[in-house]
Design a protein around this motif. Structure first.
Motif, PDB file in Angstrom:
ATOM      1  N   PHE B  97       0.832  -1.202   0.000  1.00  0.00           N
ATOM      2  CA  PHE B  97       0.000   0.000   0.000  1.00  0.00           C
ATOM      3  C   PHE B  97       0.870   1.257   0.000  1.00  0.00           C
ATOM      4  CE2 PHE B  97      -2.946  -3.194   1.282  1.00  0.00           C
ATOM      5  CZ  PHE B  97      -4.141  -2.770   0.767  1.00  0.00           C
ATOM      6  N   ALA B 101       0.256   0.930   5.215  1.00  0.00           N
ATOM      7  CA  ALA B 101      -0.946   0.335   5.834  1.00  0.00           C
ATOM      8  C   ALA B 101      -0.598  -0.786   6.800  1.00  0.00           C
ATOM      9  CB  ALA B 101      -1.935  -0.153   4.765  1.00  0.00           C
ATOM     10  N   LEU B 102       0.469  -0.578   7.575  1.00  0.00           N
ATOM     11  CA  LEU B 102       0.798  -1.572   8.609  1.00  0.00           C
ATOM     12  C   LEU B 102      -0.223  -1.466   9.732  1.00  0.00           C
ATOM     13  CD1 LEU B 102       4.666  -1.053   8.782  1.00  0.00           C
ATOM     14  CD2 LEU B 102       3.419  -2.884   7.638  1.00  0.00           C
ATOM     15  N   PHE B 103      -0.507  -2.603  10.371  1.00  0.00           N
ATOM     16  CA  PHE B 103      -1.456  -2.589  11.494  1.00  0.00           C
ATOM     17  C   PHE B 103      -0.743  -1.975  12.699  1.00  0.00           C
ATOM     18  CE2 PHE B 103      -2.582  -6.547   9.104  1.00  0.00           C
ATOM     19  CZ  PHE B 103      -3.602  -5.944   8.402  1.00  0.00           C
ATOM     20  N   ASP B 104      -1.198  -0.790  13.137  1.00  0.00           N
ATOM     21  CA  ASP B 104      -0.383  -0.107  14.139  1.00  0.00           C
ATOM     22  C   ASP B 104      -0.601  -0.620  15.554  1.00  0.00           C
ATOM     23  OD1 ASP B 104      -2.090   2.886  13.110  1.00  0.00           O
ATOM     24  OD2 ASP B 104      -2.877   1.183  14.237  1.00  0.00           O
ATOM     25  N   SER B 105      -1.466  -1.614  15.711  1.00  0.00           N
ATOM     26  CA  SER B 105      -1.600  -2.211  17.040  1.00  0.00           C
ATOM     27  C   SER B 105      -0.683  -3.421  17.212  1.00  0.00           C
ATOM     28  CB  SER B 105      -3.053  -2.629  17.268  1.00  0.00           C
ATOM     29  OG  SER B 105      -3.447  -3.547  16.285  1.00  0.00           O
ATOM     30  N   MET B 106       0.061  -3.764  16.162  1.00  0.00           N
ATOM     31  CA  MET B 106       0.904  -4.968  16.247  1.00  0.00           C
ATOM     32  C   MET B 106       2.365  -4.623  15.967  1.00  0.00           C
ATOM     33  SD  MET B 106      -1.223  -7.471  13.795  1.00  0.00           S
ATOM     34  CE  MET B 106      -3.003  -7.496  13.830  1.00  0.00           C
ATOM     35  N   GLU B 110       4.517  -9.371  13.907  1.00  0.00           N
ATOM     36  CA  GLU B 110       3.137  -9.832  13.758  1.00  0.00           C
ATOM     37  C   GLU B 110       2.526  -9.303  12.465  1.00  0.00           C
ATOM     38  OE1 GLU B 110       0.263  -9.644  16.977  1.00  0.00           O
ATOM     39  OE2 GLU B 110       1.888  -9.894  18.416  1.00  0.00           O
ATOM     40  N   PHE B 114       1.346 -11.837   9.591  1.00  0.00           N
ATOM     41  CA  PHE B 114      -0.114 -11.844   9.736  1.00  0.00           C
ATOM     42  C   PHE B 114      -0.791 -12.917   8.879  1.00  0.00           C
ATOM     43  CE2 PHE B 114      -4.455 -10.501   8.973  1.00  0.00           C
ATOM     44  CZ  PHE B 114      -4.856 -10.133  10.239  1.00  0.00           C
ATOM     45  N   GLY B 115      -0.424 -12.951   7.599  1.00  0.00           N
ATOM     46  CA  GLY B 115      -1.034 -13.922   6.686  1.00  0.00           C
ATOM     47  C   GLY B 115      -0.748 -15.349   7.127  1.00  0.00           C
ATOM     48  N   GLN B 118      -2.881 -16.255  10.075  1.00  0.00           N
ATOM     49  CA  GLN B 118      -4.296 -16.419   9.750  1.00  0.00           C
ATOM     50  C   GLN B 118      -4.566 -17.668   8.909  1.00  0.00           C
ATOM     51  OE1 GLN B 118      -6.970 -14.421  10.753  1.00  0.00           O
ATOM     52  NE2 GLN B 118      -5.449 -13.499  12.095  1.00  0.00           N
ATOM     53  N   ARG B 163       5.638  -7.960   4.316  1.00  0.00           N
ATOM     54  CA  ARG B 163       4.333  -8.551   4.610  1.00  0.00           C
ATOM     55  C   ARG B 163       3.663  -9.050   3.332  1.00  0.00           C
ATOM     56  NH1 ARG B 163      -0.211  -4.796   7.302  1.00  0.00           N
ATOM     57  NH2 ARG B 163      -0.291  -3.960   5.198  1.00  0.00           N
TER      58      ARG B 163
END
Lengths: 256, 262
Positions: B97, B101-106, B110, B114-115, B118, B163
């Motif tokens: 992105f 667009a990294l998940f900022d809570s992780m 992680e 992530f993939g 999951q 990622r």
């Protein structure tokens, strides 16, 4: 004049559209809830956020509400010599009405705002798109844990709120107003039915659903940067608070 | 050769976009766009801001539903897919992105894993191993435990790239891979993209308006203008294009057919 009706009509249409979309999101959330796997880690984290971190505010709110209720009903009841029923009134009001509603409003302000702001920020920074791109459904990953946390934690908060509110009323009555402790406790117990508690807990569950669904909806539909996030947050709090107050009446009327 | 010309897909075509339309209200973004990307090719789509480059790649990965037209991914028409099939298809994709667009809570590990977390049954330790390997591939070391907010813009993009490749996708989509980076960091990213193509043999589509990057990473370059691809060719062909619109864009002139609104 025509313009006025035009405006009124568009307002009504917008309202119906929005409610429909929120309902759809709710149904989708329900469907995803029952689809394995259950993301326990995320649910527990949300429970901590929604529940544990809300305890202080709910406790402070409840004890003062219970205290003021005792003072006010004492003032009123003394006028027709019914002071002995202060305990009953405090307990019934807390359990049936004030515990769930005030906790609901507190949680919608604290947690609903946080949910809308967090999901809104994720939306405008493409993190929600990134979830899709990583073949993960954002409803499953983001909304379901918040939804379940709110649904299960709200009743717990309300039970706490009920207990603390009743204690608050007791303290004021016994220490300040000189009511006999045994009589106060007896009056509290004797007139409370299990039904009262059930109504309160049912309300708590419904309010939990309302807060999570509306706040997540607002977050997911955030557009336009920081300003959009601010608007979504405000809308989430205002809408969920209003919906709580309105649905509260109808639940009460239904269980009457 | 099958006689149904519309449906015929060349076997070496990875992505085929046919007659794609997408409007947002009165804003007609894509107006009959056609594009074919060959397996293993690096296709760069250039075009001005707001011409619908992002909309195009978001249509390809199923984030936006087109109004009309078809998109074949690996021979299958994904515009007819339901959500579950789309989800399955997206496992073939990796996407970088624009702002990471990294998940900022992780933390970083992680995010990159992530993939894997999951969609596989790998244990955390194994995931960490793969994460470290992918981070090394994009030139990063020892940042597994950092949070995205502690990273610079260039690092965020590289983590996001790690990622995107963690699940070893067949197709990589790059949304403005070099925008907002200094020239040196931009070149680092360009080199990475070229390396990834050579090491992983992925098909990729990059959208950009950075011509340096486009010439460097593109096997072919396609110019998007007014909702259609108006010119497509190798970097040299694009450089020597006779089309005035293309020339104005690649030379970055303020005077020309684009600004005259032709």
């Amino acid at each position: 004049m025509l313009k006025f009706f035009d405006f009124l009509g568009s307002l009504v249409i917008r309202f119906i559209e929005e409610s429909g979309r929120i309902m759809l999101l709710f149904i989708k959330t329900l469907m995803w809830t029952f689809r394995p796997p259950l993301n326990l880690k995320n649910i527990v984290r949300q429970m901590e956020e929604v529940g544990v971190n809300s305890i202080p505010v709910v406790l402070i709110m409840s004890i003062f509400t219970g205290m003021v209720l005792a003072l006010q009903s004492y003032t009123g009841f003394r006028r027709f010599n019914a002071e002995a029923f202060v305990g009953t009134v405090v307990a019934l009001s807390m359990v049936r009405e004030l515990g769930p509603v005030l906790s609901g409003l507190m949680v919608s302000g604290r947690v609903g705002a946080a949910m809308a702001a967090e999901l809104g920020t994720m939306q405008v920074t493409e993190q929600v798109d990134a979830l899709y791109a990583l073949a993960t459904n954002p409803i499953k990953f983001l909304i379901v844990p918040r939804f379940l946390a709110a649904l299960f934690v709200m009743p717990v908060l309300v039970i706490l709120s009920d207990i603390i509110g009743i204690i608050g009323g007791y303290l004021v009555s016994v220490t300040l107003l000189g009511t006999n402790s045994t009589i106060y406790i007896k009056r509290t117990w004797d007139y409370m039915k299990l039904d009262d508690i059930y109504t309160g807990l049912l309300k708590a569950c419904v309010f939990g659903i309302i807060i999570a669904t509306i706040s997540c909806y607002q977050g997911f539909n955030t557009r336009g940067g920081a300003e959009g996030v601010g608007k979504a947050t405000t809308k989430a709090v205002v809408l969920s608070s209003l919906t709580i107050l309105i649905s509260n009446y109808f639940i009460t009327a239904m269980m009457f | 050769m099958p006689n149904d010309g519309q449906q015929y897909i060349k076997p070496d075509s990875m992505i085929v976009v046919r007659d794609l339309y997408k409007s947002f209200g009165e804003n007609h973004v894509l107006q009959g766009l056609n594009l074919e990307v060959t397996r293993g090719e690096d296709m760069v789509v250039i075009g001005g801001s707001g011409t619908g480059k992002s909309v195009l790649i978001k249509c390809i990965i199923g984030l936006i539903k087109p109004d009309k037209g078809t998109i074949f991914v690996d021979g299958e028409d994904m515009t007819s897919f339901n959500e579950a099939m789309l989800n399955e298809m997206r496992k073939k994709f990796g996407m970088l992105f624009q702002f990471g667009a990294l998940f900022d809570s992780m933390p970083v590990w992680e995010n990159v894993g992530f993939g894997l977390k999951q969609h596989t049954n790998l244990k955390d330790d194994d995931i960490r191993g793969i994460v470290t390997e992918k981070l090394n591939l994009v030139g990063l070391k020892g940042i597994e435990e950092l949070m995205p907010s502690e990273l610079s813009g260039g690092m965020k993009k590289r983590v996001s790239l790690a990622r995107a490749i963690a699940m070893e996708p067949e197709i990589l989509l790059y949304d403005e891979p070099t925008t907002g980076l200094d020239p040196i960091m931009a070149d680092v990213i360009n080199e990475l993209i070229i390396q990834l193509r050579e090491k992983l043999r992925v098909t990729s589509i990059a959208i950009t308006h950075d011509m340096v990057s486009a010439y460097k990473i593109g096997d072919r370059i396609a110019m998007l203008y007014k909702g259609k691809i108006i010119e497509i060719g190798t970097p040299d062909e694009i450089r020597n294009s006779k089309n005035e619109i293309v020339q104005q864009f690649i030379q970055g002139k303020s005077e020309g057919p684009i600004t005259r609104g032709e």
